[in-house]
Design an enzyme around this catalytic site. Structure first.
Site, PDB file in Angstrom:
ATOM      1  N   SER A  44       0.832  -1.201   0.000  1.00 15.40           N
ATOM      2  CA  SER A  44       0.000   0.000   0.000  1.00 15.40           C
ATOM      3  C   SER A  44       0.872   1.258   0.000  1.00 15.40           C
ATOM      4  O   SER A  44       1.913   1.306   0.640  1.00 15.40           O
ATOM      5  CB  SER A  44      -0.920   0.015   1.217  1.00 15.40           C
ATOM      6  OG  SER A  44      -0.173   0.054   2.414  1.00 15.40           O
ATOM      7  N   LYS A  68      -3.800   2.569  -1.980  1.00 14.55           N
ATOM      8  CA  LYS A  68      -3.244   3.582  -1.082  1.00 14.55           C
ATOM      9  C   LYS A  68      -4.201   3.771   0.090  1.00 14.55           C
ATOM     10  O   LYS A  68      -5.364   3.385   0.016  1.00 14.55           O
ATOM     11  CB  LYS A  68      -3.082   4.890  -1.861  1.00 14.55           C
ATOM     12  CG  LYS A  68      -2.233   5.941  -1.172  1.00 14.55           C
ATOM     13  CD  LYS A  68      -2.149   7.195  -2.015  1.00 14.55           C
ATOM     14  CE  LYS A  68      -1.143   8.182  -1.441  1.00 14.55           C
ATOM     15  NZ  LYS A  68      -1.349   8.510  -0.030  1.00 14.55           N
ATOM     16  N   GLY A  95       2.363  11.621   4.161  1.00  4.91           N
ATOM     17  CA  GLY A  95       1.305  12.002   5.084  1.00  4.91           C
ATOM     18  C   GLY A  95      -0.049  11.411   4.748  1.00  4.91           C
ATOM     19  O   GLY A  95      -1.086  11.978   5.128  1.00  4.91           O
ATOM     20  N   ASN A 152      -4.109   0.184   8.506  1.00  8.78           N
ATOM     21  CA  ASN A 152      -2.800   0.804   8.717  1.00  8.78           C
ATOM     22  C   ASN A 152      -2.782   1.401  10.115  1.00  8.78           C
ATOM     23  O   ASN A 152      -3.226   2.526  10.330  1.00  8.78           O
ATOM     24  CB  ASN A 152      -2.541   1.870   7.653  1.00  8.78           C
ATOM     25  CG  ASN A 152      -1.182   2.527   7.814  1.00  8.78           C
ATOM     26  OD1 ASN A 152      -0.450   2.257   8.773  1.00  8.78           O
ATOM     27  ND2 ASN A 152      -0.829   3.397   6.894  1.00  8.78           N
ATOM     28  N   CYS A 155      -0.804   4.885  11.874  1.00  8.84           N
ATOM     29  CA  CYS A 155      -1.301   6.264  11.909  1.00  8.84           C
ATOM     30  C   CYS A 155      -1.214   6.828  13.323  1.00  8.84           C
ATOM     31  O   CYS A 155      -1.367   6.099  14.305  1.00  8.84           O
ATOM     32  CB  CYS A 155      -2.760   6.309  11.457  1.00  8.84           C
ATOM     33  SG  CYS A 155      -3.050   5.658   9.809  1.00  8.84           S
ATOM     34  N   GLY A 290       6.959  -2.917  -2.950  1.00 10.54           N
ATOM     35  CA  GLY A 290       6.784  -1.495  -2.708  1.00 10.54           C
ATOM     36  C   GLY A 290       7.678  -0.600  -3.532  1.00 10.54           C
ATOM     37  O   GLY A 290       7.371  -0.261  -4.675  1.00 10.54           O
ATOM     38  N   THR A 291       8.815  -0.223  -2.974  1.00  8.08           N
ATOM     39  CA  THR A 291       9.711   0.738  -3.617  1.00  8.08           C
ATOM     40  C   THR A 291      10.159   0.287  -5.004  1.00  8.08           C
ATOM     41  O   THR A 291      10.409   1.124  -5.881  1.00  8.08           O
ATOM     42  CB  THR A 291      10.931   0.992  -2.712  1.00  8.08           C
ATOM     43  OG1 THR A 291      10.466   1.455  -1.436  1.00  8.08           O
ATOM     44  CG2 THR A 291      11.856   2.047  -3.297  1.00  8.08           C
TER      45      THR A 291
END
Length: 329
Positions: A44, A68, A95, A152, A155, A290-291
């Protein structure tokens, strides 16, 4: 979760052909009530909802699409600069910027239902309060194209002075319990690595009703510009991802897989099929990429194809690999 405990193959042995591949290997796995044709999915926050990648890969071939983060109301995100490259990875401080759940449903979710109907959609859910998570899920329960949720819990909890839900067993379990009460869909919890003992958090969310666990989220880091003597991120610190965190991720996946009975989705620095195999051997049922998606938009297809080739070469199915780490000399 040694020897594949908590993961069921829908058929035994290397007999099933993955769509788009001419390889007679069984890549199927199960997470909660989700039957996945293969264990490869985006992590995500690195794939949006797939629209930007549709020209580079067949979304329907993915085991699942993880979106996301989606919140109840729109989140503006952090000020710029909020991305910085590092040796072996990158730092981000986005953010959790997103347009809110209503805009997500009529935008990205609708698009996915039309353009990737064969890939289960796992919606990453974010909130600033424990009560905010189930509110997002209540709205998503009206959408038949949503297959599962990923909570998630990294947070910040505004009601607890900004401490992340995922660093405390009690607050982590509270979020899961509240969400479990409003849905029968598969519930996955994404854990933060920024804790002393990740197995305690894992066991607490399992006891609260989680069907699966994904880890790791990013590690806290920072980068400094020596010439300006200023931080490279506006918020000073950010989340480190990429190959640099792989050894930490692999260790935590192994620890958690051996501490709980529910499936684990492993992620953190996976850039190749062999990386994915290592996570499966350590106990992961599925893997999140991911990356690597930023450096090569076709990365997941290459990893998926490579995983199939690896299993064929070694005459194994994916479930043969899960939790097969040998500690014997």
């Amino acid at each position: 979760m040694a020897d594949g405990e908590g993961c069921e193959a829908t058929s035994a042995g290397p007999e099933v052909t993955d769509e788009g591949m001419n390889l007679n290997v069984d890549l199927k796995v199960k997470i909660g009530d989700l039957d996945l044709k293969n264990p490869v999915m985006p992590a995500s926050g690195t794939f949006a909802s797939g629209r930007q990648f549709a020209d580079f890969l067949d979304l329907n071939r993915l085991g699942a699409i993880v979106t996301k983060g989606v919140s109840l109301e729109p989140w503006p995100g952090n000020e710029c600069p909020r991305i910085a490259e590092t040796s072996g990875g990158m730092l981000n401080s986005i953010g959790l910027q997103n347009p809110g759940v209503e805009a997500f449903c009529i935008g990205d979710l609708w698009w996915l239902s039309k353009n990737a109907p064969d890939a289960p959609v796992i919606v990453n859910v974010v909130a600033h309060s424990a009560e905010g998570y189930p509110e997002v899920i209540k709205r998503l329960e009206r959408e038949p194209s949503v297959a599962a949720y990923e909570l998630n819990i990294s947070c910040p909890n505004v009601d607890a002075g900004g401490m992340a839900f995922g660093v405390d067993c009690t607050s982590a379990a509270e979020v899961v319990s509240l969400c479990r009460a409003v849905t029968n869909r598969t519930l996955i919890v994404k854990l933060s690595p920024n804790v002393t003992d990740i197995t305690r958090i894992a066991r607490s969310v399992e006891a609260a009703g989680a069907d699966g666990i994904s880890l790791i989220n990013t590690l806290l880091g920072m980068s400094v510009d020596a010439h300006t003597r200023r931080p490279r991120l506006a918020r000073v610190v950010g989340g480190l991802s990429g190959p640099a965190i792989k050894p930490v991720a692999l260790r935590m996946v192994w620890q958690v897989a051996n501490a709980v009975a529910i499936p684990v989705i492993g992620m953190g620095g996976i850039t190749s099929a062999e990386d994915a195999v290592e996570f499966l051997i350590a106990g992961a049922t599925a893997v999140g990429i991911g990356t690597a998606n930023f450096t090569d938009p076709r990365a997941m297809m290459q990893i998926l194809d490579g995983l199939g080739e690896w299993c064929k070469t070694h005459s194994v199915s994916v479930t043969d690999l899960i939790g097969s780490l040998s500690l014997e000399a």
